[in-house]
Design a protein around this motif. Sequence first.
Motif, PDB file in Angstrom:
ATOM      1  N   ASN A 161      44.042  49.435  47.235  1.00 32.03           N
ATOM      2  CA  ASN A 161      43.466  49.962  48.461  1.00 32.03           C
ATOM      3  C   ASN A 161      44.159  51.263  48.859  1.00 32.03           C
ATOM      4  OD1 ASN A 161      43.333  49.983  51.717  1.00 32.03           O
ATOM      5  ND2 ASN A 161      41.547  48.970  50.831  1.00 32.03           N
ATOM      6  N   GLY A 162      43.354  52.295  49.123  1.00 34.10           N
ATOM      7  CA  GLY A 162      43.879  53.595  49.507  1.00 34.10           C
ATOM      8  C   GLY A 162      44.219  54.505  48.359  1.00 34.10           C
ATOM      9  N   ARG A 163      44.112  54.006  47.113  1.00 34.62           N
ATOM     10  CA  ARG A 163      44.427  54.813  45.930  1.00 34.62           C
ATOM     11  C   ARG A 163      43.278  54.687  44.948  1.00 34.62           C
ATOM     12  NH1 ARG A 163      50.321  53.696  43.661  1.00 34.62           N
ATOM     13  NH2 ARG A 163      49.703  55.580  42.501  1.00 34.62           N
ATOM     14  N   PRO A 164      42.300  55.598  45.005  1.00 37.93           N
ATOM     15  CA  PRO A 164      41.116  55.483  44.125  1.00 37.93           C
ATOM     16  C   PRO A 164      41.487  55.585  42.662  1.00 37.93           C
ATOM     17  CG  PRO A 164      41.181  57.635  45.204  1.00 37.93           C
ATOM     18  CD  PRO A 164      42.250  56.802  45.851  1.00 37.93           C
ATOM     19  N   GLY A 165      40.772  54.825  41.843  1.00 34.21           N
ATOM     20  CA  GLY A 165      41.001  54.857  40.398  1.00 34.21           C
ATOM     21  C   GLY A 165      41.267  53.482  39.839  1.00 34.21           C
ATOM     22  N   LEU A 166      40.762  53.251  38.615  1.00 30.96           N
ATOM     23  CA  LEU A 166      40.903  51.966  37.946  1.00 30.96           C
ATOM     24  C   LEU A 166      42.240  51.879  37.219  1.00 30.96           C
ATOM     25  CD1 LEU A 166      37.381  51.614  36.308  1.00 30.96           C
ATOM     26  CD2 LEU A 166      38.182  50.493  38.378  1.00 30.96           C
ATOM     27  N   ASN A 167      42.873  50.718  37.316  1.00 26.88           N
ATOM     28  CA  ASN A 167      44.091  50.405  36.564  1.00 26.88           C
ATOM     29  C   ASN A 167      43.838  49.142  35.755  1.00 26.88           C
ATOM     30  OD1 ASN A 167      45.958  52.392  38.021  1.00 26.88           O
ATOM     31  ND2 ASN A 167      45.162  51.188  39.728  1.00 26.88           N
ATOM     32  N   ARG A 168      44.302  49.130  34.510  1.00 26.54           N
ATOM     33  CA  ARG A 168      44.155  47.935  33.677  1.00 26.54           C
ATOM     34  C   ARG A 168      44.889  46.750  34.303  1.00 26.54           C
ATOM     35  NH1 ARG A 168      40.769  46.812  29.179  1.00 26.54           N
ATOM     36  NH2 ARG A 168      40.233  48.815  28.230  1.00 26.54           N
ATOM     37  N   GLY A 169      44.191  45.622  34.323  1.00 27.82           N
ATOM     38  CA  GLY A 169      44.784  44.421  34.884  1.00 27.82           C
ATOM     39  C   GLY A 169      45.474  43.583  33.832  1.00 27.82           C
ATOM     40  N   TRP A 201      37.549  47.515  52.809  1.00 30.49           N
ATOM     41  CA  TRP A 201      36.827  47.956  51.619  1.00 30.49           C
ATOM     42  C   TRP A 201      35.365  48.204  51.964  1.00 30.49           C
ATOM     43  CZ3 TRP A 201      39.437  49.002  47.222  1.00 30.49           C
ATOM     44  CH2 TRP A 201      40.673  48.390  47.016  1.00 30.49           C
ATOM     45  N   ASN A 202      34.742  49.053  51.149  1.00 31.33           N
ATOM     46  CA  ASN A 202      33.304  49.283  51.239  1.00 31.33           C
ATOM     47  C   ASN A 202      32.694  49.114  49.852  1.00 31.33           C
ATOM     48  OD1 ASN A 202      32.709  50.471  54.106  1.00 31.33           O
ATOM     49  ND2 ASN A 202      34.586  51.491  53.410  1.00 31.33           N
ATOM     50  N   LEU A 203      31.612  48.363  49.791  1.00 32.41           N
ATOM     51  CA  LEU A 203      30.866  48.159  48.550  1.00 32.41           C
ATOM     52  C   LEU A 203      29.534  48.898  48.653  1.00 32.41           C
ATOM     53  CD1 LEU A 203      29.911  46.682  45.909  1.00 32.41           C
ATOM     54  CD2 LEU A 203      29.180  44.793  47.419  1.00 32.41           C
ATOM     55  N   ILE A 204      29.248  49.748  47.662  1.00 31.88           N
ATOM     56  CA  ILE A 204      27.917  50.336  47.538  1.00 31.88           C
ATOM     57  C   ILE A 204      27.272  49.663  46.337  1.00 31.88           C
ATOM     58  CG2 ILE A 204      26.543  52.425  47.331  1.00 31.88           C
ATOM     59  CD1 ILE A 204      28.833  54.024  48.406  1.00 31.88           C
ATOM     60  N   ILE A 214      41.003  41.186  47.667  1.00 28.70           N
ATOM     61  CA  ILE A 214      41.970  40.843  48.705  1.00 28.70           C
ATOM     62  C   ILE A 214      42.283  42.123  49.475  1.00 28.70           C
ATOM     63  CG2 ILE A 214      42.893  38.859  47.470  1.00 28.70           C
ATOM     64  CD1 ILE A 214      45.255  40.567  46.600  1.00 28.70           C
ATOM     65  N   ARG A 215      43.099  42.049  50.468  1.00 28.35           N
ATOM     66  CA  ARG A 215      43.279  43.194  51.355  1.00 28.35           C
ATOM     67  C   ARG A 215      43.926  44.388  50.642  1.00 28.35           C
ATOM     68  NH1 ARG A 215      41.873  41.620  56.353  1.00 28.35           N
ATOM     69  NH2 ARG A 215      42.828  43.417  57.382  1.00 28.35           N
ATOM     70  N   LYS A 216      44.812  44.129  49.711  1.00 29.28           N
ATOM     71  CA  LYS A 216      45.530  45.242  49.086  1.00 29.28           C
ATOM     72  C   LYS A 216      44.917  45.710  47.772  1.00 29.28           C
ATOM     73  CE  LYS A 216      48.902  42.402  46.550  1.00 29.28           C
ATOM     74  NZ  LYS A 216      50.351  42.160  46.316  1.00 29.28           N
ATOM     75  N   GLU A 217      44.016  44.897  47.153  1.00 28.14           N
ATOM     76  CA  GLU A 217      43.462  45.329  45.872  1.00 28.14           C
ATOM     77  C   GLU A 217      42.131  44.651  45.580  1.00 28.14           C
ATOM     78  OE1 GLU A 217      46.756  44.339  43.354  1.00 28.14           O
ATOM     79  OE2 GLU A 217      45.929  42.373  42.827  1.00 28.14           O
ATOM     80  N   TRP A 218      41.387  45.309  44.698  1.00 25.95           N
ATOM     81  CA  TRP A 218      40.061  44.863  44.240  1.00 25.95           C
ATOM     82  C   TRP A 218      40.157  44.665  42.734  1.00 25.95           C
ATOM     83  CZ3 TRP A 218      35.001  46.183  46.914  1.00 25.95           C
ATOM     84  CH2 TRP A 218      33.882  45.867  46.110  1.00 25.95           C
ATOM     85  N   THR A 219      39.886  43.468  42.267  1.00 24.60           N
ATOM     86  CA  THR A 219      39.927  43.161  40.838  1.00 24.60           C
ATOM     87  C   THR A 219      38.513  42.961  40.313  1.00 24.60           C
ATOM     88  OG1 THR A 219      42.083  42.080  41.062  1.00 24.60           O
ATOM     89  CG2 THR A 219      40.802  41.572  39.083  1.00 24.60           C
ATOM     90  N   GLY A 220      38.194  43.622  39.211  1.00 18.27           N
ATOM     91  CA  GLY A 220      36.899  43.462  38.568  1.00 18.27           C
ATOM     92  C   GLY A 220      37.061  42.927  37.163  1.00 18.27           C
ATOM     93  N   ASP A 221      36.472  41.777  36.889  1.00 18.22           N
ATOM     94  CA  ASP A 221      36.491  41.169  35.552  1.00 18.22           C
ATOM     95  C   ASP A 221      35.145  41.382  34.881  1.00 18.22           C
ATOM     96  OD1 ASP A 221      39.045  40.263  35.915  1.00 18.22           O
ATOM     97  OD2 ASP A 221      38.492  38.181  36.311  1.00 18.22           O
ATOM     98  N   LEU A 222      35.150  41.969  33.697  1.00 22.83           N
ATOM     99  CA  LEU A 222      33.935  42.135  32.906  1.00 22.83           C
ATOM    100  C   LEU A 222      33.763  40.884  32.063  1.00 22.83           C
ATOM    101  CD1 LEU A 222      34.423  45.844  31.701  1.00 22.83           C
ATOM    102  CD2 LEU A 222      33.637  44.980  33.918  1.00 22.83           C
TER     103      LEU A 222
END
Length: 511
Positions: free
Chosen positions: A503-511, A338-341, A472-480
């Motif tokens: 990872n590898g599939r750009p775009g947000l999905n509801r958790g 992953w890369n964080l800007i 984690i390696r396969k996904e990034w979770t963001g909690d507001l």
Amino acid sequence: MPRNLLANPRFGADPFTLGVASGDPASDGFVLWTRLAPRPLEPLGGMEPRPVAVRWEVAGDARFQTLVAQGEALAHPELAHSVHVEVAGLAPDRPYWYRFRVGREESAVGRTRTLPAPGARVERLRFVAAGCQHYEQGLFTAWRHIAQEPVDFVFHYGDYIYESADHGAGPFKANGRTYDEVRRHVGGEIYTLDDYRRRYALYKSDPDLQAAHAAVPFWMSFDDHEVDNNWASDFDQDGTPPEAFAFRRAMAMQAYYEHMPLRRSAMPQGSHMQMYRGARYGDLLHAFVLDTRQYRDDQLYGDTLAPLGPEAFAQRSIMGAAQERWLYDGLAASDTRWNLIAHQVMVMNLDQRKSPAPGAVAGGTPTYSMDQWPGYMANRRRLLDCIDTHCKGNVVNVTGDAHRHYAGDLLQDEGAPGAEGKVISSEFLATSIASGADGKGDDDAYSRQVRADNPFLKATTDKRGYLLCDIIRKEWTGDLKVVDKVTKPGGKLSTYARFIIENGRPGLNRG
């Protein structure tokens, strides 16, 4: 030792009133910070204008039974008796505890952590993004909650202080609402070095903010209010001649350095600080911390909400040429999962048009913030092109400044003529700690308008809080994360929304 060293210092009050902090971690160390200020709102914090020797200790356990590093640093009056210790030679990817001693006094204990070794396999990383902490508009309740989060670091996106004058006694207004007085600034708008020092001392006296700094290392970044609202490179918002504004900027940056856990490489040189930098968390994350204030071209159209005219697409930059090259080269060479800007202002090309009639949520002329990335469309295009070319599906942008949570996808020129409609990256914009007081929630007219006119926007709410990212390696979770109130003590924490990026599939999905 200096000839004017204050030997055997004694204090009539605790000299560690501003707490302790750590930051800019590396795989073998970190920066430790404190400032001696027994009377923090007085000139020089109530200290005699002589250097003082301060002992520091780092331990491998919370009880300090095993010291792994120790030494002595000088707190100079030229730097407001602040101390910046760059510790090295430690083991990677583990917690450490630290404290300071001066005379007979001892600081609170802080906890920090080294980075994993470069290239080491890392399975999980958690961090918080937070900022915009207007002292007068709310309590720092969210920082107390952050102090209790089991995270590896905090990214502070900026607006650590606000430069504005004391609002005066009585109620105040925020977001069109009137609130009972919470607390007040000391003095008028800040301009001098003493002014900035006193404002930082006021903010850093807050126990909740101190608790967060003592709990976890910070990656610090400034935005505008550390100097002046919406400043851009050599220009302020008032039309001050650049040669005069440079003096204010230099004083603001000195005070900022004095109060933050920053390395010597960030020490100001006149009115400039080297603040953009990167860090690797093993093979899991490459973080790029940007500076979108010092090098940007001045804002267009009087720094207002405006339609995207041809000037917005001209060859202008919000980062400056050297920082752009550094970022693009870094992304092109990155081999982490992953890369964080991590930066200051919104990347989403958000249409914030004014509704044509009361109660309407659509219609009217699209307008965009010229202080955010839409005012620098050519730079924005270059950034997204670089991500699309070199880092497909593994770049997440984390920003702030807008005093509400936003979560959305980044398309090339979304909403603009010739928009491609392809999701290239995603953005989490963290809401404020206190700026905006309690807020209105997500059913106000503005929230309805931006949701209606920006299909790439997945969520927004005008409440205080912070962003919690779990990687984690396969996904990034963001909690507001949101706090129900900050104008009164006891605000309760909850999760407003959760989004997941594969990872590898750009775009947000509801958790």
